[in-house]
Design a protein around this motif. Sequence first.
Motif, short mmCIF file in Angstrom:
data_model
loop_
_atom_site.label_atom_id
_atom_site.label_comp_id
_atom_site.label_asym_id
_atom_site.label_seq_id
_atom_site.Cartn_x
_atom_site.Cartn_y
_atom_site.Cartn_z
N MET A 219 -13.78 32.98 63.71
CA MET A 219 -13.67 34.20 62.91
C MET A 219 -13.84 33.86 61.43
N GLU A 220 -14.69 34.62 60.76
CA GLU A 220 -14.95 34.36 59.35
C GLU A 220 -13.84 34.98 58.49
N LYS A 221 -13.52 34.29 57.43
CA LYS A 221 -12.46 34.74 56.56
C LYS A 221 -12.96 35.85 55.65
N LEU A 222 -12.12 36.87 55.44
CA LEU A 222 -12.46 37.94 54.51
C LEU A 222 -12.44 37.43 53.08
N LEU A 223 -13.29 38.01 52.25
CA LEU A 223 -13.29 37.64 50.84
C LEU A 223 -12.01 38.12 50.17
N TYR A 224 -11.63 39.37 50.46
CA TYR A 224 -10.35 39.92 50.00
C TYR A 224 -9.70 40.63 51.17
N GLY A 225 -8.47 40.23 51.51
CA GLY A 225 -7.74 40.87 52.59
C GLY A 225 -7.19 42.22 52.17
N VAL A 226 -6.53 42.89 53.09
CA VAL A 226 -6.03 44.24 52.85
C VAL A 226 -5.10 44.29 51.65
N GLU A 227 -4.24 43.30 51.49
CA GLU A 227 -3.25 43.31 50.40
C GLU A 227 -3.71 42.54 49.16
N ASP A 228 -4.89 41.94 49.21
CA ASP A 228 -5.38 41.16 48.07
C ASP A 228 -5.86 42.07 46.95
N ARG A 229 -5.77 41.57 45.74
CA ARG A 229 -6.29 42.28 44.58
C ARG A 229 -7.37 41.42 43.91
N PRO A 230 -8.54 41.98 43.60
CA PRO A 230 -9.55 41.22 42.86
C PRO A 230 -8.98 40.74 41.53
N PRO A 231 -9.57 39.69 40.95
CA PRO A 231 -8.97 39.04 39.78
C PRO A 231 -8.96 39.87 38.51
N ASN A 232 -9.86 40.85 38.38
CA ASN A 232 -9.91 41.62 37.13
C ASN A 232 -10.44 43.03 37.40
N LEU A 233 -10.33 43.88 36.39
CA LEU A 233 -10.70 45.28 36.54
C LEU A 233 -12.20 45.45 36.74
N ILE A 234 -13.00 44.62 36.08
CA ILE A 234 -14.46 44.74 36.22
C ILE A 234 -14.88 44.50 37.67
N THR A 235 -14.34 43.44 38.26
CA THR A 235 -14.65 43.15 39.66
C THR A 235 -14.19 44.28 40.57
N THR A 236 -12.98 44.76 40.34
CA THR A 236 -12.43 45.85 41.15
C THR A 236 -13.29 47.10 41.04
N THR A 237 -13.76 47.40 39.82
CA THR A 237 -14.57 48.59 39.59
C THR A 237 -15.90 48.49 40.33
N LEU A 238 -16.54 47.34 40.26
CA LEU A 238 -17.81 47.15 40.96
C LEU A 238 -17.65 47.33 42.47
N LEU A 239 -16.59 46.73 43.00
CA LEU A 239 -16.36 46.83 44.44
C LEU A 239 -16.00 48.26 44.84
N SER A 240 -15.26 48.95 43.98
CA SER A 240 -14.89 50.34 44.27
C SER A 240 -16.10 51.25 44.22
N LEU A 241 -17.01 50.96 43.30
CA LEU A 241 -18.19 51.79 43.13
C LEU A 241 -19.04 51.81 44.40
N GLN A 242 -19.06 50.70 45.15
CA GLN A 242 -19.82 50.66 46.39
C GLN A 242 -19.33 51.72 47.37
N HIS A 243 -18.03 51.84 47.50
CA HIS A 243 -17.46 52.84 48.40
C HIS A 243 -17.75 54.25 47.89
N LEU A 244 -17.72 54.43 46.57
CA LEU A 244 -18.02 55.74 46.00
C LEU A 244 -19.45 56.16 46.33
N LEU A 245 -20.40 55.23 46.15
CA LEU A 245 -21.80 55.54 46.39
C LEU A 245 -22.05 55.82 47.87
#
Length: 450
Positions: free
Chosen positions: A1-27
Motif C-alpha cells: 500500500m502506498e503512503k498518502l502524501l497528506y493523511g486525513v489529519e495532516d496539515r500542509p506546511p503553509n497557506l500557499i500549499t494549502t490554497t493550491l491543494l484546495s483549489l483543485q477540489h474547487l475546480l
Amino acid sequence: MEKLLYGVEDRPPNLITTTLLSLQHLLAALGGIIAVPLVFGGALKLPADQIVALVNAALLGSGIVTIIQCRGVGPVGIRLPCVMGTSFAFVGAGISVGLEHGVPGILGSSLVGSLVMIIGSFFMPVIRRFFPHTVTSVVVIMIGLSLTPVAVDWAAGGVGSGNYGAVGNLAIAGFVLALVIAFVQWGKGIISASAVVLGIVCGYLLCLALGLIDFTQVREAPVFAIPQPLHFGMSFPVSGIVAMSIAFLVTIVETTGTFMALGAATQTPIRGKRLASGMLCDGVGSAFAAVMSSPPVSTFAQNVGVVSLTGVASRHVVMLTGVMLLAAGLFPVLGALVVTIPLPVLGGAGLMMFATIIAAGIRMLGGSADSRRSNLIIAVSLGCGLAVTVRPDLLSKMPAFVREVFGSGITVGALVAVGLNLLLPGREVEAPEEDMDAVATPLPVTSVAT
C-alpha cells in the motif's frame, strides 16, 4: 500500500500549499454546483436575477456544509475531505415540482424531504452491513464509470455544443491530460500534489493566448451579494414532498457508495457510526440549503478522484475549499471567473481524476474472494449499472417513479450488487460494528507520494 502524501489529519506546511491543494477540489466541484441552479432556472424560465440568486445561494450553502462535513460539529459531519454541492440526483424531481409549484415548491419539498436522509442516518450502522468488500468495490468502480462520460463530454466541448468533438477541443483536453500525467509522474512534492490545478492553469493560459476565453459573465456578475434566507419563500405540495423524498432515498444509496469510496481513497475504515455522521450532515445540510434558497446538497463523488490521484487526503485542505465556495457565494464575480474555464480544459483533468477512481476500485476488487459467486455479483452489477450510464434512454418508456429511482448507474449498480449479495447462497457479511477494528484494514489507493 502506498503512503498518502497528506493523511486525513495532516496539515500542509503553509497557506500557499494549502490554497493550491484546495483549489483543485474547487475546480473539480464548482461547475457541478453552478450547473444545477442553472438547469433549474432554464427549465422554469426564471428571470436572470432569480437565477443569480439561486447560484449564489447554492455556492454559499455548499461552502458552509462542506466546512461542517470536514470539521464536524458534534454528531454532524464525517470528518473526511468531502466537498458538498448541489446534486443532479434532485434535478428530475425538482423540475417536475417546479413546473407546477415554482421554486417555493422545490425548496419546501426539499426541506421536508431532507427528513428522509436525517432519519435514515440513524440506521446507517445497519445499512453499512449491506456493503461488504465486494459490494463496496463495485460501487467505487461504478462511481468512476459514471463520471468518466462527463469528462469525455467536457473534453469534446460540452453536450449540445456546435463544435462538439472538434479537433481543437480534443487537442486542448489532450494537452491538459498530458500535463497532469507529467506532473503526477515526474513532479516532486507540491508539484505532484497540485497536478490537477497546475494542468488546468496551463490549459487556461493556452486558451487565453488563443482567444478562447469569454469574460462576459465576469463583467456581468455582481461583485458582492449576500444570499437571503427564504428569498423565494416556501410551499409544501404533497406531490412534491413525495417526489423529493424518493430522490433523497436514492441519494442515500449513492452517498453511501461515495463515502465508502472516500474511505478507500483516504485509507480510513468507514464504520457505521462515522457513516451515520456523514449522512446526517447531508440531510441537515440539505435542510439548511433549502432555508438559504438553494437546491439540496450531497457529497460530490468527483472529488474522490482528486484525493485518489494526488494522495492528498487532508480534511483541512477541503475545509479551505469550503471557505472558497462560501466566498464565491458572497462574491459572485469569483465564481464567474472560474466558470470561464473552457470545458475541454476541465475535461482533460477530469478524465484523469475519474479514471483514477476506476483504477482504485479495480485494486479493491483484488481483495475480493475469487469465486463464481463474487464474479457473478461483479459482472451483473457492473453490467446493469453501465446499461443505465451509457444508454440513459433505456428507461424512457418507464413510469416516472422508475426513472427517478433507477436513473443513476451508481444507484443501479449498488442496488443490484446488494441484492445479489443477499440472494445468492454464501452471503458475504460485513463484520459487526464492535469487531471492525480487528478486521477493517485500509484499502489501497492510487497515490503520488514518493
